[in-house]
Design an enzyme around this catalytic site. Structure first.
Site, PDB file in Angstrom:
ATOM      1  N   ASP A   1      34.210  43.309  57.343  1.00 37.27           N
ATOM      2  CA  ASP A   1      35.383  42.676  57.956  1.00 37.27           C
ATOM      3  C   ASP A   1      35.721  43.307  59.310  1.00 37.27           C
ATOM      4  OD1 ASP A   1      35.865  40.740  56.122  1.00 37.27           O
ATOM      5  OD2 ASP A   1      37.667  41.630  55.249  1.00 37.27           O
TER       6      ASP A   1
ATOM      7  N   ASP B   1      42.810  46.236  42.745  1.00 37.82           N
ATOM      8  CA  ASP B   1      42.023  46.854  41.682  1.00 37.82           C
ATOM      9  C   ASP B   1      42.844  47.004  40.402  1.00 37.82           C
ATOM     10  OD1 ASP B   1      43.714  48.706  42.859  1.00 37.82           O
ATOM     11  OD2 ASP B   1      42.117  50.047  43.528  1.00 37.82           O
TER      12      ASP B   1
END
Length: 519
Positions: free
Chosen positions: A122, A275
């Site tokens: 990214d 997460d």
């Protein structure tokens, strides 16, 4: 002038008038609330201490709780007897460490036609993007099945990148996905030690490895981080794995069963802890997790105070915001037992992610000092001394080599609790920075390379740039209360107050961690 003098003279009178009906009851209520949270935290730490002792004593090793058999070669099936594994490496402008993570992933021992390395870049810096792409091409020329993937936006940050990566056509043939952040370097046998657990235990969704810090001795701040994280891995993760087969996924150095990941709803970017979000949702579906403390993956701790503050904001704000979003869903879930719900809501979220941060700052840095100025309110010795002492000693079991640094760790944790508490309330109330995502800066070897180039001019600029008003404000408050206690008080808290004030001043002037010049 006379009007101003009148106001000055009336201020003490006003304070005296509101002291008894307002200040004293409010402070006394604050003491009761903080003592309650302290007891909650104390009971939780003692409980985990007992459980981890029993785990160590009776040797409840992972291979006794879950079936483990090495994968054997099959002459007829050949390499197709091995599961297909996807390795995901999300990165963002990782100039200093991209070669380390890509190299370590490409060095994993596994049949070459049964593994795919996926680099999710990214990066917004075109130079770094070119470097990462060239590194991927270099490994591809050696026969490694590596894919370089980019997208035209950063929507969802890390979660968005992982989600896009899972949509690729070649991922459909994969059984498991291992995730490594850009500074993580798994050993070559990582897959041989984790995949068999997933292969032979169909209800197991995640195998999490422990982090091994390559720069823990770099400065005092990294030593303090090591002490906190070692307790997290040695006790919290081990206890969660051994009792409820649930713990928070650490976002890296873990391998997931892709079917479990998909059943849980895949990656979501609604918080900054994608997460933990995934782990909670998978657990509510009935999936189990395994923590392997014997398997360690090398990584880097943030060594600059700025990077550490941003990381701690994300790690504190995200869980609080996730709790706000998922509390009702957890309570009404019908796939897990009542005890597991209690564990997730009370132990995992309320005590560890909320109360632990709030009580550390509000009690020890605000309310306890305030009782010096308002002697009508007292804090019992068990709440001011005994409970925090026991909690501190229990925390020390994670890093025995740093026992002599316990006083520094306490003062440092109290300083950081300022930011954790602020972030926790932002997450609970969904404040302005609730979705702020700033990638933790990894420095690799840049510190050594730049050490000889640091000029006095740069250092002067960095010093002025590292002033932190909040820390200085709290430091001034503690210093004032400490002086008041030394001259007029009866509590004898001034030794602690002076030490804690110094710690806040050191952080406030940015004299903590390493100083790395701009390039």
């Amino acid at each position: 002038m006379g009007y101003r003098d009148d106001i000055t003279m009336q201020m003490p009178m006003v304070l005296d008038q509101i002291r008894a009906p307002l200040i004293v009851p409010a402070l006394r209520l604050g003491v009761y609330i903080c003592l309650t949270m302290s007891v909650m935290l104390f009971v939780e730490r003692v409980y985990m201490g007992i459980v981890i002792s029993l785990v160590k004593l009776f040797g409840r090793k992972p291979d006794k709780r879950f079936k483990y058999e090495p994968i054997k070669d099959d002459i007829e099936l050949g390499n197709s007897a091995y599961p297909m594994v996807l390795i995901q490496i999300p990165m963002f402008n990782e100039r200093e460490v991209y070669q380390l993570s890509i190299g370590a992933a490409c060095g994993l021992s596994w049949p070459s036609d049964r593994i795919v390395i996926q680099v999710l870049d990214d990066s917004t810096d075109p130079t770094i993007k070119d470097l990462v792409e060239m590194e991927c091409s270099r490994w591809a020329s050696k026969g490694v099945n590596i894919k370089y993937e980019i997208r035209d936006n950063r929507n969802g940050y890390k979660a968005g990148a992982l989600k896009e990566g899972m949509k690729k056509s070649y991922v459909k043939s994969c059984d498991y996905v291992a995730i490594f952040d850009a500074d993580f370097q798994p050993e070559a046998d990582f897959l041989w030690r984790t995949v068999p657990y997933l292969l032979h235990n169909p209800k197991l969704a995640l195998v999490q490895a422990r982090w091994k810090f390559v720069n823990s001795d770099e400065c005092l701040m990294t030593r303090m981080q090591e002490m906190s994280l070692d307790y997290h891995f040695t006790v919290e993760q081990e206890v969660g794995s051994s009792t409820y087969a649930f713990f928070g996924f650490n976002g890296t150095a873990g391998i997931w069963r892709i079917s479990a990941l998909n059943e849980a709803g895949g990656w979501k970017d609604r918080t900054t802890v994608e997460d933990m979000d995934l782990a909670v949702r998978a657990s509510l579906k009935g999936w189990k997790f395994l923590y392997l403390g014997s398997l360690k993956v090398k990584n880097e701790l943030p060594s600059t105070f700025k990077a550490y503050r941003y990381q701690q904001h994300r790690w504190s704000c995200g869980p609080a915001n996730l709790f706000r979003k998922m509390a009702f869903e957890i309570m009404t879930n019908k796939n897990v037992t009542l005890w597991k719900k209690v564990h997730v809501i009370y132990s995992f979220f309320v005590v560890r992610k909320l109360a632990a941060h709030i009580v550390t700052f509000i009690f020890y840095c605000v309310i306890l000092p305030a009782t010096v100025l308002v002697p009508e309110v007292t804090v019992p010795k068990w709440g001011a001394v005994y409970i925090p002492s026991v909690i501190t000693l229990l925390n020390a079991v994670g890093t025995p080599r740093s026992l002599h640094l316990m006083v520094f760790w306490i003062l440092f944790e109290n300083v950081m609790s300022l930011h954790r508490t602020k972030a926790t309330f932002i997450g609970l109330l969904e404040g302005g920075r609730v979705n702020e995502w700033i990638v933790t800066e990894k420095l690799g070897d840049v510190k050594a390379k730049s050490a000889t180039k640091t000029s006095k001019k740069v250092l002067r600029f960095r010093f002025g740039d590292r002033i932190h008003v909040l820390e200085l404000g709290v430091g001034m408050y503690l210093l004032f209360v400490g002086c008041y206690d030394a001259f007029f008080g009866k509590n004898h808290y001034y030794l602690y107050l002076f030490a804690q004030a110094i710690a806040f001043f050191i952080a406030g002037f940015g004299q903590i961690g390493t100083i790395v010049p701009n390039h």
